[in-house]
Design a protein around this motif. Structure first.
Motif, PDB file in Angstrom:
ATOM      1  N   LEU A   1       0.770  -1.172  -0.039  1.00 47.39           N
ATOM      2  CA  LEU A   1      -0.023   0.053  -0.016  1.00 47.39           C
ATOM      3  C   LEU A   1       0.902   1.104   0.070  1.00 47.39           C
ATOM      4  CD1 LEU A   1      -2.999  -0.498   2.318  1.00 47.39           C
ATOM      5  CD2 LEU A   1      -2.956  -0.217  -0.025  1.00 47.39           C
ATOM      6  N   MET A   2       1.700   1.248   0.762  1.00 51.93           N
ATOM      7  CA  MET A   2       2.825   2.384   0.675  1.00 51.93           C
ATOM      8  C   MET A   2       3.611   2.496  -0.609  1.00 51.93           C
ATOM      9  SD  MET A   2       2.688   4.188   3.596  1.00 51.93           S
ATOM     10  CE  MET A   2       0.928   3.782   3.767  1.00 51.93           C
TER      11      MET A   2
ATOM     12  N   SER B   1       2.419   2.100  -3.390  1.00 52.23           N
ATOM     13  CA  SER B   1       1.283   2.961  -4.008  1.00 52.23           C
ATOM     14  C   SER B   1       1.726   4.640  -4.082  1.00 52.23           C
ATOM     15  CB  SER B   1       0.059   2.534  -4.130  1.00 52.23           C
ATOM     16  OG  SER B   1      -0.396   1.479  -4.978  1.00 52.23           O
ATOM     17  N   LEU B   2       1.622   4.888  -2.623  1.00 54.49           N
ATOM     18  CA  LEU B   2       1.879   6.355  -2.225  1.00 54.49           C
ATOM     19  C   LEU B   2       3.168   6.693  -2.930  1.00 54.49           C
ATOM     20  CD1 LEU B   2       1.101   8.825  -0.423  1.00 54.49           C
ATOM     21  CD2 LEU B   2       2.102   7.724   1.287  1.00 54.49           C
TER      22      LEU B   2
ATOM     23  N   VAL C   1       2.785   7.436  -6.600  1.00 55.74           N
ATOM     24  CA  VAL C   1       2.018   8.693  -7.107  1.00 55.74           C
ATOM     25  C   VAL C   1       3.135   9.839  -6.793  1.00 55.74           C
ATOM     26  CG1 VAL C   1      -0.358   8.094  -6.731  1.00 55.74           C
ATOM     27  CG2 VAL C   1       0.665   8.905  -4.699  1.00 55.74           C
ATOM     28  N   LEU C   2       3.762  10.010  -5.855  1.00 50.96           N
ATOM     29  CA  LEU C   2       4.639  10.823  -5.377  1.00 50.96           C
ATOM     30  C   LEU C   2       5.577  10.791  -6.299  1.00 50.96           C
ATOM     31  CD1 LEU C   2       4.780  10.680  -1.341  1.00 50.96           C
ATOM     32  CD2 LEU C   2       3.504  12.182  -2.927  1.00 50.96           C
TER      33      LEU C   2
ATOM     34  N   LEU D   1       5.404  10.144  -9.528  1.00 50.73           N
ATOM     35  CA  LEU D   1       4.854  10.844 -10.751  1.00 50.73           C
ATOM     36  C   LEU D   1       4.664  12.364 -10.541  1.00 50.73           C
ATOM     37  CD1 LEU D   1       3.532  10.780 -13.385  1.00 50.73           C
ATOM     38  CD2 LEU D   1       1.045  10.026 -12.161  1.00 50.73           C
TER      39      LEU D   1
ATOM     40  N   HIS E   1      -0.297   0.522  -9.785  1.00 48.50           N
ATOM     41  CA  HIS E   1      -1.703   0.722  -8.794  1.00 48.50           C
ATOM     42  C   HIS E   1      -2.798  -0.496  -9.243  1.00 48.50           C
ATOM     43  CE1 HIS E   1      -0.100   4.353  -7.323  1.00 48.50           C
ATOM     44  NE2 HIS E   1      -0.322   4.924  -8.313  1.00 48.50           N
TER      45      HIS E   1
ATOM     46  N   ASP F   1      -1.554  -3.634  -7.151  1.00 48.63           N
ATOM     47  CA  ASP F   1      -1.819  -3.073  -5.549  1.00 48.63           C
ATOM     48  C   ASP F   1      -3.364  -3.660  -5.340  1.00 48.63           C
ATOM     49  OD1 ASP F   1      -1.634  -2.478  -3.329  1.00 48.63           O
ATOM     50  OD2 ASP F   1      -1.627  -0.282  -3.488  1.00 48.63           O
TER      51      ASP F   1
ATOM     52  N   HIS G   1      -3.714  16.503 -11.631  1.00 47.17           N
ATOM     53  CA  HIS G   1      -3.691  15.373 -10.678  1.00 47.17           C
ATOM     54  C   HIS G   1      -3.682  15.773  -9.496  1.00 47.17           C
ATOM     55  CE1 HIS G   1      -1.642  12.940 -14.041  1.00 47.17           C
ATOM     56  NE2 HIS G   1      -3.043  12.830 -14.063  1.00 47.17           N
TER      57      HIS G   1
ATOM     58  N   TRP H   1       0.578  16.070  -3.049  1.00 44.95           N
ATOM     59  CA  TRP H   1       0.812  15.488  -1.701  1.00 44.95           C
ATOM     60  C   TRP H   1      -0.292  15.640  -0.717  1.00 44.95           C
ATOM     61  CZ3 TRP H   1       2.960  12.542   1.561  1.00 44.95           C
ATOM     62  CH2 TRP H   1       3.237  12.679   2.776  1.00 44.95           C
TER      63      TRP H   1
ATOM     64  N   TYR I   1      -2.886  13.105  -1.227  1.00 39.92           N
ATOM     65  CA  TYR I   1      -2.266  11.822  -1.231  1.00 39.92           C
ATOM     66  C   TYR I   1      -2.108  11.311  -0.074  1.00 39.92           C
ATOM     67  CZ  TYR I   1      -1.498  11.892  -6.470  1.00 39.92           C
ATOM     68  OH  TYR I   1      -1.419  11.936  -7.838  1.00 39.92           O
TER      69      TYR I   1
ATOM     70  N   ALA J   1      -3.652   7.905   1.649  1.00 35.18           N
ATOM     71  CA  ALA J   1      -2.713   6.660   2.211  1.00 35.18           C
ATOM     72  C   ALA J   1      -3.018   6.554   3.760  1.00 35.18           C
ATOM     73  CB  ALA J   1      -1.367   7.267   2.258  1.00 35.18           C
TER      74      ALA J   1
ATOM     75  N   LEU K   1      -6.025   4.342   3.647  1.00 29.27           N
ATOM     76  CA  LEU K   1      -5.954   3.091   3.342  1.00 29.27           C
ATOM     77  C   LEU K   1      -5.573   2.250   4.192  1.00 29.27           C
ATOM     78  CD1 LEU K   1      -4.545   3.557  -0.265  1.00 29.27           C
ATOM     79  CD2 LEU K   1      -6.826   2.443   0.291  1.00 29.27           C
TER      80      LEU K   1
ATOM     81  N   VAL L   1      -8.322   3.565  -4.036  1.00 26.16           N
ATOM     82  CA  VAL L   1      -6.952   3.628  -4.982  1.00 26.16           C
ATOM     83  C   VAL L   1      -7.275   3.956  -6.494  1.00 26.16           C
ATOM     84  CG1 VAL L   1      -5.151   2.281  -5.802  1.00 26.16           C
ATOM     85  CG2 VAL L   1      -5.765   1.842  -3.377  1.00 26.16           C
TER      86      VAL L   1
ATOM     87  N   TYR M   1      -5.294   7.132  -6.717  1.00 23.36           N
ATOM     88  CA  TYR M   1      -4.102   6.820  -7.249  1.00 23.36           C
ATOM     89  C   TYR M   1      -4.080   6.827  -8.747  1.00 23.36           C
ATOM     90  CZ  TYR M   1      -2.085   6.259  -2.396  1.00 23.36           C
ATOM     91  OH  TYR M   1      -1.750   6.641  -1.163  1.00 23.36           O
ATOM     92  N   MET M   2      -5.126   6.007  -9.188  1.00 17.59           N
ATOM     93  CA  MET M   2      -4.990   5.625 -10.782  1.00 17.59           C
ATOM     94  C   MET M   2      -5.902   6.782 -11.342  1.00 17.59           C
ATOM     95  SD  MET M   2      -5.690   1.702 -10.588  1.00 17.59           S
ATOM     96  CE  MET M   2      -5.546   1.216 -12.173  1.00 17.59           C
ATOM     97  N   HIS M   3      -6.208   7.862 -10.685  1.00 16.45           N
ATOM     98  CA  HIS M   3      -6.832   9.139 -11.118  1.00 16.45           C
ATOM     99  C   HIS M   3      -7.914   9.157 -11.971  1.00 16.45           C
ATOM    100  CE1 HIS M   3      -2.158  10.008 -11.269  1.00 16.45           C
ATOM    101  NE2 HIS M   3      -2.738  10.335 -10.173  1.00 16.45           N
TER     102      HIS M   3
END
Lengths: 638, 222, 103
Positions: free
Chosen positions: B90-91, B93-94, B97-98, B100, B205, B208, C14, C17, C20, C24, C27, C64, C68-70
């Motif tokens: 899970l982390m 995935s964080l 995104v960071l 990206l 993702h 994930d 998008h 932080w 995000y 997180a 989750l 997610v 995360y996948m937007h």
């Protein structure tokens, strides 16, 4: 793609489509040449599958014949089904996807030209992998449906089914890669103004088929992995003594298998939907309904799989659901039949060979469709399942449907592909021999099936009332073989000596006819801006499309900076002169495909008991594949 | 199949060619590929669930088992260890995104320090993925030591196949991440490269979310 | 084509932080809740256990995919390309459970 030259790329080396020689074919990334490769390869396998059918029918011509051994017979019917489904009808459709989709949507190539070459080479090598063993008596022998546990290690311990399991995995990679490619192409490379509802019907049906492939193939991939692991690594997925359930294979196989039926037939539906309006000189009747019923068939196609399994006893609830869903799917299919008939109604009809085959499809597919609706009722199906009645049914839809539609497509598009007409006179002979032969072969099977003759039997005793019908079927098969030879003669002689065809030999309505035949490597010198569903008729016969929404050019079109209105292109200049950047030819997709073949071959070596050699083969194949893949991905496309 | 997708994912007309939708070719292909993967993992998960409780011999996932010879096997799934590996994935995935965001916003205000370091976040994602694989290797070997192999029973066959397929996807993702990290170190990824990270992130993702499902259906529900 | 259409996929901004880290955190909290639930015998033996695990799984999955996948921000086409196959996969899975007597 911008239609005007991008000056910075004008210097890029442009491969010429005039190139010849083996190397140019191995390295080509031109969708048209790849389409031609698919066409020739699949026609070759049509001959192979036809010869297998001929041997099967010769064996069954009379009671108690021993033309081939029982074991050979098993290999023949397994390979006949596998060949026709995976090596003939799907690749013939793929030939048209490749050749036509970019031309019909006004694009210069597919979205991923090198991936396209990769798909072909995986198919070509996978086809050899699954076909060559027949020369060593090692061909798959467990049926094209590979029912576990018959295909598992306990009952199918030889090498035979190894080739089937691994061969289908290889071929699946090809279909999936191509499907991602065509989905992207159709979504993203349509010419300006070509909305979804202006796409030619062949492109529409192809679009639906790509989604069916994307959704159906992973299921058989999973099922095949289980079988592969059972065979090579000792897992117990289909091992009944360990609690495994043979029905798991059947369910997974048919979740794939039924959409596969639509994967086989929808491209043919698309082809006749191009042929019928052209030769009726009238727009397709009910375009929107045709598109929606294609989508409907695709969607419902995922909810009918268990009608292949009524005989296993799933209980009244499951039987009812799958029975009703199967009857429902007859509706959009029937809608298509009626729309084709309505397209011809009141039209100004011509009957070239392609039209004969298209009308043949309507008639023959209807027969197969009606016997299909009969199977959808479980009580009726219990009488018919595993008899020749079912063989009659699916040959009417696959031969009378898919193959007839593909022949219609070949006659229709031959002038576009080669710049020459096929002979109409010989074509007419081909059609009638084919039409009579197919009915002589498959119609009597309804009777032999109803009289109780089971499928897949090696031979039979006299006096059961099957003798005459079997002899008729065998005679018809020989007639089909003659029809095939007539076609081959027509194809190759017309390729050399056929009358020259211009841009638009049939007066057809769609974009592919606006460019020279055969098309130049870049297809469109200027990307056309589309304002209607039948752009070529707007230019040449505007009266045909009046009053039908989307069919005629509307006033409010998208003003695009680069595109030009639809027009006929007659000049033939090289891409370099026009400053159109073309993708470089490359051998790397072939090398990746070869790596995959080596990787899978390692498992055969493993079965042969050479552990170290098997590991070396698999690791070597994987390394070769990954290395070639990195080389491919790091080299520029154009 | 992963190969085909990776091939498709990297190849396309890179230049500002006309597209109908204005969307990137490879991103469309990647979503189509993910749709396809839904059916692959759907089949694998269906098979696992269909065969749940049908094994004729142990060890079993959630129940103890005494063999005919009197040997006692504990329930084999190790929830604490798997919870830890789930957390790591899970982390990751964080971190993804960071990574990206760091590439997309390179040089923009607010992205000067660690948040703007695509190298750090790519490396962190790859490391988290590798850690997950390490947990899986530990899990597999300890199962084998406790007497469960892919050949033992239906549970072993379907469990190792399902989680093995997922692990293979993670491994391909780690390889992909390391390739992008290598390119980043070699020439530095710029905002124009963000689409490449975007597509890789979609794949990551998706792997994930598949684990989110596997963790609930295989590990937690008895 | 005009540049704004060529780069249309970058128009959708998008999240950053700021979002995000909350994603997180949620989750993480739901995962803790899932594992916690596993260790409460009374809950595990009750009828509420399986639905609550499935619910938490679906929430995590959705978070997610959306953030995360937007998919929440991206082009509607991507949503269709994903939810279509996901729906068919889901229906097929339920059908399998029914056909093999698991429902």
């Amino acid at each position: 793609m911008a239609s005007h030259a991008i000056p910075t790329h004008a210097s890029a080396a442009s491969p010429s489509s005039e190139q010849t020689g083996l190397w140019s074919w191995l390295t080509t990334v031109d969708h048209k040449r790849i389409g031609i490769l698919y066409l020739y390869t699949a026609l070759f396998y049509l001959l192979v599958g036809g010869l297998e059918a001929l041997l099967i029918r010769t064996q069954l011509a009379k009671p108690n014949l021993h033309v081939v051994s029982a074991e050979t017979y098993n290999q023949l019917f397994t390979m006949h089904g596998t060949t026709m489904v995976f090596l003939v009808v799907m690749p013939l459709s793929a030939a048209f996807f490749n050749y036509l989709i970019p031309l019909q949507i006004g694009a210069r190539d597919v979205a991923f030209p090198r991936l396209n070459a990769f798909s072909y080479w995986v198919y070509a090598l996978g086809g050899l992998f699954i076909t060559l063993p027949i020369f060593f008596g090692l061909a798959p022998n467990g049926g094209w449906f590979g029912y576990a546990p018959l295909s598992g290690p306990t009952y199918g311990g030889g090498f035979n089914m190894d080739f089937w399991v691994l061969g289908l995995q290889i071929l699946g990679i090809s279909s999936l890669a191509a499907a991602f490619n065509f989905i992207t192409t159709i979504i993203n490379l349509r010419a300006p103004g070509m909305t979804l509802m202006r796409m030619p019907m062949f492109t529409w049906m192809s679009f639906v088929v790509q989604f069916l492939i994307v959704l159906a193939f992973p299921v058989i991939t999973a099922a095949l992995f289980f079988l592969q692991f059972d065979r090579f690594f000792g897992t117990q997925f289909y091992e009944v003594s360990a609690g495994g359930d043979p029905l798991l294979w059947q369910h997974l196989f048919w979740v794939f298998g039924h959409p596969e039926v639509y994967i086989l037939i929808l491209p043919a539906f698309g082809l006749v939907s191009e042929v019928l309006p052209t030769h009726s000189r009238k727009p397709l009747f009910g375009y929107n309904v045709m598109a929606y019923s294609g989508i409907m068939i695709g969607f419902l196609g995922f909810g009918v799989w268990a009608h292949h399994m009524f005989a296993v006893g799933m209980g009244p609830v499951a039987d009812s659901i799958f029975s009703v869903a199967t009857m429902l799917i007859g509706i959009p299919t029937g809608v298509k039949i009626f729309n084709w008939i309505a397209t011809m109604y009141g039209g100004s009809l011509r009957f070239p060979t392609s039209m004969k085959f298209a009308i043949g499809l309507i008639a023959m597919f209807t027969i197969g469709g009606i016997s299909g609706v009969m199977h959808s009722s479980p009580p009726s199906d219990l009488q018919q399942t595993d008899t020749y009645f079912v063989v009659a049914h699916f040959h009417y839809v696959l031969y009378g449907g898919a193959i007839m539609g593909i022949f219609a497509g070949i006659y229709h598009y031959f002038p576009k592909i080669t710049g020459r007409f096929m002979s109409e006179k010989i074509g007419s002979w081909h059609f009638w021999l084919n039409f009579i032969g197919l009915n002589l072969t498959f119609f009597p099977m309804h009777f032999s099936g109803m009289l109780g003759m089971p499928r897949r039997i090696y031979t039979y005793d006299a006096g059961q009332g099957w003798d005459l019908f079997n002899l008729m079927s065998t005679t018809g098969t020989y007639m089909l073989m003659i029809a095939g030879l007539v076609f081959a003669y027509n194809f190759f002689s017309s390729r050399q000596r056929g009358a020259a065809a211009g841009n638009d030999p049939w007066g057809a309505p769609t974009l592919e006819w606006s460019i020279p035949s055969p098309p130049p490597e870049y297809n469109f010198a200027q990307i056309p801006e589309v304002a209607s569903r039948y752009p070529m008729w707007d230019l040449k016969a505007p009266d045909r499309t009046e009053g039908i929404a989307h069919s005629h050019a509307d006033a409010a079109t998208i003003a695009d900076a680069h595109a030009v209105p639809v027009h006929e292109e007659t000049e033939r200049r090289s891409a370099k002169e026009l400053g159109i950047p073309m993708p470089f030819p490359t051998i790397k997709p072939f090398m990746v495909a070869l790596g995959i073949l080596i990787l899978f071959s390692g498992l055969i070596v493993l079965h042969a008991g050479h552990f170290a050699l098997a590991m070396a083969t698999m690791l070597g194949g994987a390394a070769f594949m990954v290395g070639s893949l990195y080389a491919w991905l790091t080299s520029p496309l154009e | 199949m992963a190969t085909a997708a990776a091939a498709g994912a990297h190849e396309a007309h890179e230049h500002a060619h006309y597209t109908t939708t204005g969307l990137n070719h490879r991103k469309i292909a990647m979503w189509a590929f993910i749709g396809s993967e839904c059916m692959l993992f759907g089949s694998l998960i269906s098979t696992y669930l269909v065969y749940k409780g049908r094994s004729v011999v142990g060890p079993f996932p959630h129940e103890a088992w005494t063999s005919p010879t009197g040997q006692v096997f504990k329930p084999i799934l190790n929830i604490p260890v798997t919870s830890a590996s789930t957390f790591v994935l899970l982390m990751s995935s964080l971190f993804m995104v960071l990574a990206l965001a760091a590439v997309e916003n390179k040089g923009k205000p607010g992205y000067e320090g660690l948040l703007g370091s695509s190298k750090f976040w790519l490396a962190a994602t790859a490391a988290a993925g590798a850690t997950f694989l390490g947990f899986q290797a530990y899990e597999f070997t300890s199962f084998v030591h406790e007497g469960l192999t892919i050949k033992t029973n239906l549970f072993g066959s379907s469990f190792f196949t399902l989680t093995g397929f997922h692990g293979t996807h993670v491994a391909v993702g780690v390889l992909w991440l390391m390739t992008m990290l290598f390119i980043d170190m070699k020439r530095g990824l710029q905002p124009k490269d963000a689409i490449n990270i975007d597509i890789m992130a979609l794949y990551w993702h998706f792997v994930d979310v598949v684990w989110i499902i596997i963790f609930a259906l295989v590990y937690l529900i008895k | 084509m005009s540049t704004d259409r060529v780069h249309a996929d970058h128009v959708h901004e998008h999240p950053t932080w700021k979002q995000y880290k909350w994603v997180a955190l949620w989750l993480f909290i739901i995962t803790v809740a899932e594992v916690w639930a596993y260790y409460i015998p009374a809950l595990v033996n009750s009828k509420a256990f399986v639905p609550s695990i499935l619910l938490m799984m679906v929430v995590k999955f959705t978070i997610v995919v959306m953030f995360y996948m937007h998919l929440k921000y991206d082009h509607h086409l991507f949503r269709k390309l994903f939810t279509g196959p996901l729906t068919i996969a889901g229906i097929t899975l339920v059908a399998f459970l029914f056909l093999f007597g698991k429902l």
